[in-house]
Design a protein around this motif. Sequence first.
Motif: not given
Length: 374
Positions: A53-55, A185-193
């Motif tokens: 998901s992070y990548l 596609r813009a990433p989410a504001d908070v991305i969990c690694k």
Amino acid sequence: MAVANLLLTVSVYIQIPLLPVWMINNAGFSSTVVAISLGIFGLGVFSLGCFCSYLVQKYRRNLVCIRAILVLIVSFGVLYYIQRGHVFQIEGYILVPAIRFIQGAAFGLAQMVLSSTLIIDTSESFQRTEANHSSAWFSRLALSIGPLLFMFLSPIFNSSTITLISAILCLLSVCLILSVKFPFRAPADVICKVSLDRFFLPQGKWLFINLTLVTIVVGLFLASEHTITFYVMLMAGFILAMLSQRFVFVNAELKSEVITGVLLMLASCLLIYTGDKNAIIFISPVLFGCGIGIIGARFLLFFLKLSRHCQRGTSQSTFFLAWEFGISLGLFLGYYFFYEDIYNIYLVAIMILCVALLMYMTFTHKWYIRNKNR
């Protein structure tokens, strides 16, 4: 995208019959090393899933898939170098399992991005279940196409050259993915690694265990069968499974598909004890292919319908993990405990199938009905 998925999966499944032939007959490895090399692949597919998901949010999702496939190509290149005789056997004991783990990690990440993101993103919302179903069938067919391709190529080319062909198939898969445009596609504001998103569906754990039990038997079969006829008949069984879904199980009771599939696999295993060569050679693999085809298609839909909103990709990845882990575990058990002991392999397969059927009829199906979301 479906063809890219097929080529990628075929390139990996070519190695299932190739590695034992090369490692035992040419390189002098024991069946134990073969078992570890084939089994560790199933652990590798889990290794990068928590970063998926992070990548795909941090980087362009198609490039993540392509780079994972490029790592797979490089690993095939290293394996080609080893198979050419440039590495001593003592080093091979460490290198071959290590390469297989890396292949599992790269293949797992590529497949999770491909199935949980790219194929979904290229489909309209009302077609996504159909897209997942069709793509999974391409992967399922690769289970017969990959080993069959090795059988046809082995009299012409040596093991190293066939490994090079695996790398070429991966390269063709990359070309097909590059030919498709994916909007930014813009990433989410908070991305969990580290997360389970696009990796593993916790509420699907019982489906995961039940499907893994079935696919262990697939791995046991692949550890014992290495003939062109077997894989041709296996493909015929897959085709029958597709036809049966279209014409036989359209209005059937929901649980009938899985029960029928397991019973077909049990019948396939029991035929080995009849002593009828024609039944063993021609009928058994058809029944087996038909059974696993029906079960695989139905369990994929179970995973999809169990998922909540925006968890379609995660459910697809969970199905993939159960499929690959079970096959790898079956291959490990087949070569580690039952190498050239075909009757005991089938006996164990029958016991595992009985456990899987009992689990499904007494618990899994009722649990699924209570917990499904669609």
